[in-house]
Design an enzyme around this catalytic site. Structure first.
Site, PDB file in Angstrom:
ATOM      1  N   ASP A 156     -22.095 -36.668 -34.349  1.00  0.00           N
ATOM      2  CA  ASP A 156     -20.945 -35.851 -34.764  1.00  0.00           C
ATOM      3  C   ASP A 156     -19.645 -36.626 -34.706  1.00  0.00           C
ATOM      4  OD1 ASP A 156     -20.713 -35.948 -31.986  1.00  0.00           O
ATOM      5  OD2 ASP A 156     -19.921 -33.914 -31.842  1.00  0.00           O
ATOM      6  N   ASP A 201     -21.592 -41.674 -32.973  1.00  0.00           N
ATOM      7  CA  ASP A 201     -22.765 -40.841 -32.741  1.00  0.00           C
ATOM      8  C   ASP A 201     -22.846 -39.794 -33.842  1.00  0.00           C
ATOM      9  OD1 ASP A 201     -20.532 -39.448 -31.894  1.00  0.00           O
ATOM     10  OD2 ASP A 201     -21.538 -38.460 -30.228  1.00  0.00           O
ATOM     11  N   ASP A 203     -17.769 -37.992 -32.406  1.00  0.00           N
ATOM     12  CA  ASP A 203     -16.691 -37.776 -31.442  1.00  0.00           C
ATOM     13  C   ASP A 203     -16.603 -38.919 -30.437  1.00  0.00           C
ATOM     14  OD1 ASP A 203     -18.911 -37.226 -29.878  1.00  0.00           O
ATOM     15  OD2 ASP A 203     -18.160 -35.324 -29.099  1.00  0.00           O
ATOM     16  N   SER A 256     -24.552 -33.560 -31.360  1.00  0.00           N
ATOM     17  CA  SER A 256     -23.919 -34.836 -31.024  1.00  0.00           C
ATOM     18  C   SER A 256     -24.908 -35.994 -31.114  1.00  0.00           C
ATOM     19  CB  SER A 256     -23.287 -34.738 -29.634  1.00  0.00           C
ATOM     20  OG  SER A 256     -22.499 -35.851 -29.339  1.00  0.00           O
TER      21      SER A 256
END
Length: 449
Positions: free
Chosen positions: A244, A242, A246, A105
């Site tokens: 990833d 960010d 999400d 992440s």
């Protein structure tokens, strides 16, 4: 890795030191066994989808995860680089029995993580994670010959996910200019493509991942470049993801930051006005700004408050059949379209609200007034006594009484470290800082180890 492997969002650690190829294989085998035992695989060969973000260690960890799954008799669809919510969506779309996302992440590049998803793209609950952990490295009967899993690449997966994002947006974005900071991460191609398909003029920054530059001074944790670029190109708004993708934070045309609370507030009001906010309720965490709570009350929108962490937001949303929830970090869950937080989806719907009403982002964000919030971390204390120590609780009560309805005090134990977080909101930053530092001092004294 010492202690319990699974944290609040999968297994994370320093890649090739804490999170090794051997551990990735063992975790994948154990996950295949556990999901198989609870009946997820029925009578046919199980299938899995595997996605990753662009960090360099994701390459060998992907190979290890795929090897573990295939050795346990699971057919694997490799997605390549895709946002976490893309992996979740494709797990559901392809009717796979499980999904795996390899990402840390917003963490720095040397870290990585493995997150497992159940059928439908849903996160595993704590009990399933404990079961997987308990099965690590146990003896098992290995399939041979035609019993081993097959591996292939899903070449159309990212395009299908992008089309899904576009299809959810109620109003085109023609006439809008947006800057997208892709954090040199998983959304580097998906997010710009989705915005362009909807008619926006797109300027990208930090959208050239090389495996080493993910999250480096960019993305949702470093907004300075986005703020500067939005002003320089005279864009209508900017959005930062960010690693990833999400989560999403925003910047208005003047370069002012619009945080997750403000984004959640404007999406709640927009959905309510369109008749799409289930039970006129939004789910948020206890760390949401008091200004968010006050704004929702003024709009007659109910707020369900949960512990910090998107899994708790998701749990409350599923329990109450609510359609919208999120965190101050910009992790927003739109349950009508996704099973997890989706930064690109969030950004698209904020932009759609701007375009449909011909309103600026600053105007939409003005639905709430953000109170100054000060957070002080107090390490090296006995956090377990934070909720029960009479001296500390008495001081908290006095501070809360002085602030009254104009402020708030929250003490919270860290879930991963021996520290207590002291959060204070007040009409002015000076007052919030004074109260927070005083309470932090009380925590150090009363909870000293």
């Amino acid at each position: 890795m010492a202690g319990r492997l699974f944290g609040t969002d999968g297994v994370r650690g320093l890649a090739n030191r804490d999170l090794t190829a051997e551990l990735a294989v063992d975790l994948s085998v154990a996950a295949a066994h556990i999901l198989g035992e609870i009946g997820a695989f029925a009578d046919q060969r199980p299938t899995a989808v595997v996605g990753r973000d662009p960090r360099a260690s994701g390459e060998f960890l992907e190979a290890a995860v795929v090897a573990g799954l295939a050795s346990a008799g699971v057919d694997v669809h490799r997605l390549g680089v895709v946002p976490t919510p893309g992996t979740a969506y494709l797990t559901s779309l392809l009717k796979a029995d499980m999904g795996v996302m390899i990402s840390a992440s917003h963490n720095a590049m040397p870290d990585n993580g493995i997150k497992f998803l159940a059928r439908g793209g849903l996160k595993l609950d704590d009990d399933l994670e404990r079961q997987i952990e308990s099965r690590l490295a146990e003896p098992w009967d290995r399939p041979t010959g035609g019993g081993v899993g097959r591996v292939g690449d899903s070449h159309s997966g990212v395009a299908a996910y992008t089309s899904h994002l576009v299809d959810t947006v109620p109003h085109r974005l023609d006439g809008l200019t947006v800057v997208l900071d892709c954090a040199n991460g998983a959304a580097f191609d998906v997010a710009p493509e989705a915005f362009r398909q909807l008619g926006a003029r797109v300027v990208t920054i930090h959208a050239e991942p090389d495996g080493l530059n993910i999250n480096r001074d960019c993305g949702s944790t470093h907004l300075a470049d986005l703020q500067r670029t939005v002003v320089d190109v005279r864009a209508d708004a900017g959005f930062a993801f960010d690693g990833d993708a999400d989560r999403c934070l925003a910047v208005d045309a003047a370069g002012e930051v619009v945080d997750g609370d403000q984004i959640l507030a404007m999406l709640a009001v927009t959905a309510r006005d369109a008749g799409r906010l289930a039970a006129d309720t939004v789910v948020a965490t206890v760390m949401s700004n008091l200004g968010f709570m006050q704004a929702m009350a003024a709009e007659n929108i109910n707020v369900v408050a949960t512990a910090v962490g998107d899994r708790y937001v998701l749990e409350a949303m599923r329990t109450g059949a609510f359609s919208l929830g999120g965190e101050q970090s910009g992790h927003v869950i739109m349950a009508d379209h996704a099973t997890t937080g989706d930064g690109t989806l969030t950004a698209l719907h904020v932009a759609s609200a701007m375009a449909s009403g011909q309103r600026t982002l600053a105007d939409l964000a003005s639905v709430m007034t953000r109170l100054p919030q000060v957070l002080v971390n107090v390490p090296g204390v006995d956090k377990a006594r934070a909720d029960t120590d009479p001296v500390l609780q008495a001081e908290v009560a006095v501070a809360a009484a002085k602030l009254g309805d104009s402020g708030r005090v929250l003490l919270r134990q860290s879930g991963t470290e021996p520290l207590v977080r002291v959060m204070v909101e007040a009409p002015s930053r000076e007052q919030a800082s004074t109260v927070a530092e005083h309470l932090a001092g009380v925590v150090r004294t009363t909870l000293a180890l």
